[in-house]
Every structure is written in C-alpha cells, then in structure tokens.
Design an enzyme around this catalytic site. Structure first.
Site, PDB file in Angstrom:
ATOM      1  N   HIS A 127     -28.362  25.736  -0.416  1.00 36.16           N
ATOM      2  CA  HIS A 127     -29.004  24.644  -0.009  1.00 36.16           C
ATOM      3  C   HIS A 127     -29.046  24.776   1.543  1.00 36.16           C
ATOM      4  O   HIS A 127     -28.228  25.068   2.199  1.00 36.16           O
ATOM      5  CB  HIS A 127     -28.427  23.413  -0.471  1.00 36.16           C
ATOM      6  CG  HIS A 127     -29.453  22.078  -0.338  1.00 36.16           C
ATOM      7  ND1 HIS A 127     -29.882  21.529  -1.473  1.00 36.16           N
ATOM      8  CD2 HIS A 127     -29.656  21.312   0.752  1.00 36.16           C
ATOM      9  CE1 HIS A 127     -30.919  20.598  -1.003  1.00 36.16           C
ATOM     10  NE2 HIS A 127     -30.562  20.335   0.246  1.00 36.16           N
ATOM     11  N   ALA A 171     -28.683  16.685  -4.303  1.00 34.51           N
ATOM     12  CA  ALA A 171     -30.010  17.263  -4.146  1.00 34.51           C
ATOM     13  C   ALA A 171     -31.096  16.721  -5.218  1.00 34.51           C
ATOM     14  O   ALA A 171     -32.248  16.275  -4.377  1.00 34.51           O
ATOM     15  CB  ALA A 171     -30.197  18.779  -4.349  1.00 34.51           C
ATOM     16  N   ARG A 186     -17.826  21.699  -1.351  1.00 27.99           N
ATOM     17  CA  ARG A 186     -18.438  23.088  -1.438  1.00 27.99           C
ATOM     18  C   ARG A 186     -18.167  24.031  -0.108  1.00 27.99           C
ATOM     19  O   ARG A 186     -17.525  25.025  -0.504  1.00 27.99           O
ATOM     20  CB  ARG A 186     -19.920  23.163  -1.830  1.00 27.99           C
ATOM     21  CG  ARG A 186     -20.180  22.583  -3.169  1.00 27.99           C
ATOM     22  CD  ARG A 186     -21.733  22.540  -3.420  1.00 27.99           C
ATOM     23  NE  ARG A 186     -22.159  22.081  -4.636  1.00 27.99           N
ATOM     24  CZ  ARG A 186     -23.234  21.778  -5.087  1.00 27.99           C
ATOM     25  NH1 ARG A 186     -24.109  21.854  -4.360  1.00 27.99           N
ATOM     26  NH2 ARG A 186     -23.508  21.423  -6.479  1.00 27.99           N
ATOM     27  N   THR A 221     -35.908  24.007  -9.030  1.00 24.54           N
ATOM     28  CA  THR A 221     -35.530  22.762  -9.903  1.00 24.54           C
ATOM     29  C   THR A 221     -35.310  23.349 -11.139  1.00 24.54           C
ATOM     30  O   THR A 221     -34.427  23.025 -11.872  1.00 24.54           O
ATOM     31  CB  THR A 221     -36.600  21.746  -9.886  1.00 24.54           C
ATOM     32  OG1 THR A 221     -36.592  21.087  -8.532  1.00 24.54           O
ATOM     33  CG2 THR A 221     -35.998  20.448 -10.612  1.00 24.54           C
TER      34      THR A 221
END
Length: 613
Positions: free
Chosen positions: A548, A592, A435, A189
């Site tokens: 991810h 996210a 994406r 993060t």
C-alpha cells in the site's frame, strides 16, 4: 459503446459459492455456433481436444469441443485464476470466442497472462481439430466507442473506491461515466482479502469483543505513527460501520463474525461471506448493470489528461481507448480514484525516503497489487491540475508476500493461530504487531524470509476452502506449501531445526494458556486464540512485499482535491489509495477497504452535489 450501455467486458460474473471457477468456465453454448453462411468452408475434425497451459496462478487444462463447422464448447473449469481478474478474463474471452467464432481477440488488460494462456490453449486445440486457419481468419468483433461522452460526474478508475463513488453519485441523482484503463473491473480490490474494519456492536458483542470508536481512532492514529490527519481519521473511524450497512444495502453479505486482519491492532475486521474483495465488486457491478441508464462503465480507457478551463476548473478528461482512439468525457465534476503506485518500481524508488529508505524497493521486492492497476497515474493527473501531493514516502510493506512475485497467496498471515519462524525454526517477532514492525523483523532474518506455520486449528479439513477460496489440497498439489504429520516431520521437510521449532510452538502455547509472557510481546487477547498442539502441520514460506502507498492527493473530509494553499481545485475530487493523509506512515490491516468505501461514498455524494444533481 453508447452512453448508458455496458459492454460484456464490464460484467464481472461470479456465483456466490466456493465452486465459482467451475461455474464460470464450463461452457456448452451450442446456440452460439456460427451461422451457416459464416461457417468454415472445409469441415473440421469434430471432437473434444485438450491443451495444458500454465496460468497466472497454476497450470490447468482447457478442453474445446468442435463440430465440423464451429466451436461448440470450451471448458477451462480446472483453472485457479483469481476471481474478477484472471478468472474473469477467461470467462470474457471464452464467451466472445464462442459468440464470434474467432481467435482474433485482444488480451484483457490487467489479466494479460491469463488471456494469453487461454488463447494459446484454444489455438492448440483448434490446430488439432483442423480449425486454426479458419478461426484466425475470422474477423474480430467491433467495439462501439463514442468520441465524446457527457456526464455530471466522471470517475477515473473502476476499482473499489471508484465504483463506490460512482454508485454514491448515481444514488444522489447524477449521471456518471466511469473510465477504467484495464479490461477487468474492480482493480486490486478483486485480489484483496476484503477485510473492512469497523466498530460493530451487533457483531462484536456476540463474540465478547470489547471495542469502541475511540479505541479504533486511537489504534489508527498511533498505528500510523501519529502522522495521519486527525480530522480524516475521525471521519473514517466514525463512519466505517455506515459503509458496512451501505454495502449490505447493495447486496454484499458479510460473515456473522469479525476477525483480525494482519496488523489490524484490533478485532473488528469484517470479511465478505464469499472469498476475497471480488465479492464487493460483483455486487457493485450488479448495481451498475441494473442502473445502466445512469452509470456508464468504459473499460480499456486510459486517461491522459484532466481538461481545465481558463480559470483552472476541471471540466472533464481526455483518454484513449486501447491506446489508439481518442475519447473525451465532459463532466461537471471529476473524481480521481486510480489507486496507489506500489507496482511502479521506478516511482516508488524515487520517493522512498521514509520508513523504508534503508531498503532498496527495486524489482526484487514484489507487489501485492495488480501491476497495471498500481502505477500512480492519477497522482500525475491531479498534480497537473494543481492538486498537492503529500506523504509519498509513506510506503507500506506486507509480510505475506509470495517469494518471486510478491502476491498474497496460499496460507495468509491474516487471522490468528499461526506462528512466524525463521529458517532455523525460531520465532522472532510478535505475530500480532503492526505490518512495518513485522517486516522490519523479517528483513533481519537470514535471507529476509520466514515460514508461517499453522496446524489443524486453522485448517481442520484439507479440502474445505479458506476465507480466500484456497484449499490445503490445492496448495500441496501445486507445491506451494509443506506438510508434516508431526513437528519433527515438518522440520525435516522444511530444513528447520526440529528442537527449535518445537520450542517455538511450546513458547507460543504457554502464552495462549496464560502461563507466561511472550518475549516478543505477543498477547493472546483475541477471542479466537487457541493452543496449537495436534498435526497435521503446514508451513508456507513468505517475504515482505509492497502492499500500500499511504501518500497521494491531499484531500479534506469532503474529498475535495486540495492545492498547496489548502484550497479546493474546482470540480476535482479524490478517494481511495490515490489520496494521502489518512493512514500516516503505516496503514492498519483492514483500513484500506474501510477508506475506499467510506471516502468513496463521500466523494460521490459531494461530486454529485457540485454538479447540481
């Protein structure tokens, strides 16, 4: 460390201003010099000495000042290491070197390269001052780690989701222990842009943005190729704004205007007022510091096993501190929040049977996440306790990777007013697409790479930091980007065909002006869209990178970890990127952080209730 205490290592310091590096790393702590009885036997050569080192992000200089008996100041303020990661490691180690007058300190896990370059630089300076032998002989500080801790809730993983869960549980009255394998707090993060999608009428209406929760839901479901669990997606999109307000209650400041993360399929991305997702972590750690009687944060703690009783109920965790000292945490509820597995090359290749099965996701493809923080250990822990893993083949690539590392650096793809062109200078894709579609188009280009081209619209000043704290001036000095006063100049600098590059910019501008439809499907429906006409122009080379992993532990809306029959594994919860079922086979940009905060809050609340808090 005793229960309820927080070590220096757990503090993620940071000023809420763009000059944070200098603020963190300019030390003149003469009060921390060694006591007379601890001073070196032979006098050192007093003075200030310098060493040039190569950091994780860029070279920088370390200046160390010595008296004839002690280190009196360390200045590494020219570093450009990442907030909460490398910058934190430099601060943490520098403070310890000053306090304990020793070079015998372990590297900070998660920021090893930054740690090593600092240690080498100070060693070089100490050698110049004649102090090296004494500093190397000085003992390392001892860490107080108990054999056993007891808690209502144990959170495994101290990233964004884990800290949100820990704070949420504490707010419900639970006593919480967080175990984090890295020496840094906040995980990946810290290095995210911090975009958080939420429908926010208060902000959006002022910008003339039309949006709704239903639109957000449909975008998330369809963007994930209709493979997300509708119940989980509804909960995410219905409650994301509450997460924004909850974070604001903890001191997080967001920008007044929302934007568009890469592949967000909407204009609802909330960005922190100061650079990067580390903003969130600073607020979370500040809360933990102020509530150390209810939350204990243990770093450098690798969990090796979930402890279960004869009925299969989870009753705690077993871990090792720095790989040697066994530690047990007894808990009534356990939350897995260990992030994804994007940096685990062997594992991601093993499960890569989905959308990217045609691409070999070996170590030639980088990863945007901090390597030690994205290994997927939480999946193995949960599976060992009976939880089901789903959607593991759903791996997301991001188009903003830095060649050679995969990190997201320099000019970012997020936002608007940027053009993607291939090596020849020709546009090849709708810059506003999802994406996966962006990356598919990039792989089809020569050498699977492209240039992102921007101009003064995006960067009106070369010295003003962007949303990520980076400046054009620094990017140019590091050789990370290319500048041209004109299109022709930029083409010459990058090796592109000037006529093709000009045609690409012209075609983009006609779409923004509403004079033509784009052959690639780009639509100028964003309130920020502007024609690109004036120099200077800047270009940065990019590649796809693993970003991810959408698959993981199967959960319900209460964040129970579920077994293969759909029944909860007793006392076990999960949240964040280690879970599956929310994003389908493609996560929208900005979802996210929304996921981590929204389901992190749920996991903490439910785990606390289960513990009887």
């Amino acid at each position: 460390m005793m229960p309820g205490s927080i070590s220096r290592r757990t503090f993620v310091q940071g000023a809420a201003m763009l000059g944070i590096y200098g603020g963190l790393m300019g030390f003149g702590l003469t009060g921390c010099a060694a006591k007379p009885e601890e001073q070196a036997a032979a006098a050192w050569k007093a003075g200030t000495y310098s060493a040039d080192v190569v950091g994780h992000n860029a070279p920088f200089t370390i200046d160390v000042t010595f008296s004839d008996t002690a280190i009196t100041a360390i200045d590494a303020s020219t570093n450009q290491e990442s907030l909460g990661v490398g910058a934190y490691a430099l601060e943490d180690l520098t403070a310890k070197m000053m306090e304990y007058q020793t070079l015998n300190l372990d590297a900070v896990t998660g920021a090893t390269l930054s740690s090593m370059c600092l240690q080498q630089g100070i060693k070089d300076c100490a050698e110049q001052a004649g102090a090296l032998k004494d500093l190397e002989a000085s003992p390392a500080p001892e860490e107080e780690i108990a054999d056993t801790y007891s808690a209502d809730v144990c959170v495994v993983g101290g990233g964004g989701a884990g800290l949100a869960a820990a704070i949420s549980a504490a707010q419900e009255g639970a006593k919480v222990v967080v175990v984090e394998k890295c020496g840094i707090t906040g995980g990946s993060t810290n290095v995210s842009e911090g975009a958080l999608n939420a429908v926010d009428p208060e902000r959006q209406e002022k910008q003339g943005i039309e949006d709704s929760v239903d639109t957000f839901y449909q975008s998330t479901i369809e963007g994930g190729h209709n493979l997300g669990d509708p119940t989980l997606v509804h909960y995410l999109t219905d409650n994301a704004l509450d997460s924004v307000h909850w974070m604001e209650s903890l001191g997080v400041q967001f920008k007044d205007e929302v934007g568009s993360a890469t592949g967000s399929l909407g204009e609802r991305s909330h960005y922190p007022a100061t650079p990067s997702g580390n903003t969130y972590i600073r607020s979370f750690v500040s809360y933990i510091e102020q509530n150390s009687d209810t939350i204990t944060l243990l770093n450098e703690m690798q969990v090796t096993k979930l402890v279960t009783d004869s009925s299969g109920a989870v009753t705690g965790v077993e871990a090792t501190h720095r790989g040697t000292k066994p530690v047990t945490v007894e808990a009534k509820s356990v939350i897995i929040a260990t992030g994804g597995f994007g940096a685990n090359v062997e594992y991601r290749q093993k499960v890569n049977t989905g959308v990217w099965s045609s691409v070999k996701l070996d170590d030639t493809i980088g990863c945007t996440n901090i390597k030690p923080c994205a290994q997927g250990e939480g999946l193995e822990l949960a599976e060992g306790a009976g939880a089901e893993l789903i959607g593991l083949s759903d791996i997301q690539l991001h188009p903003c990777g830095t060649p050679g590392t995969g990190l997201m650096e320099d000019i970012r793809t997020s936002g608007r007013n940027r053009v993607f062109v291939n090596k020849e200078g020709s546009r090849f894709v709708n810059e506003g697409a999802e994406r996966d579609k962006l990356c598919e188009a990039i792989f089809a280009q020569p050498e699977s790479t492209y240039w992102i081209v921007v101009n003064k619209v995006r960067y009106p000043s070369e010295t003003e930091p962007d949303a990520n704290g980076a400046t054009i001036e620094n990017m140019l000095s590091l050789g990370h980007i290319v500048k041209g006063e004109t299109i022709e100049d930029l083409a010459e600098q990058t090796g592109m065909d000037a006529a093709k590059l000009q045609a690409s910019i012209d075609a983009y501008n006609t779409v923004v002006a509403g004079e033509a439809e784009d052959e690639f499907g780009f639509k100028a429906g964003n309130t920020a869209d502007t024609q690109l006409t004036e120099g200077p122009w800047y270009a940065c080379k990019k590649v796809p990178t693993v970003h991810h992993t959408m698959g993981g532990i199967k959960i319900d809306v209460d964040c129970h970890a579920l077994d293969a029959t759909g029944a909860p594994v007793k006392n076990l919860y999960a949240c964040g990127e280690c879970t599956g079922g929310i994003h389908g086979s493609n996560r929208l940009g900005g979802n996210a952080i929304a996921d981590c905060m929204t389901f992190g809050r749920v996991a903490g609340k439910q785990a606390a209730a289960n513990a009887g808090a």
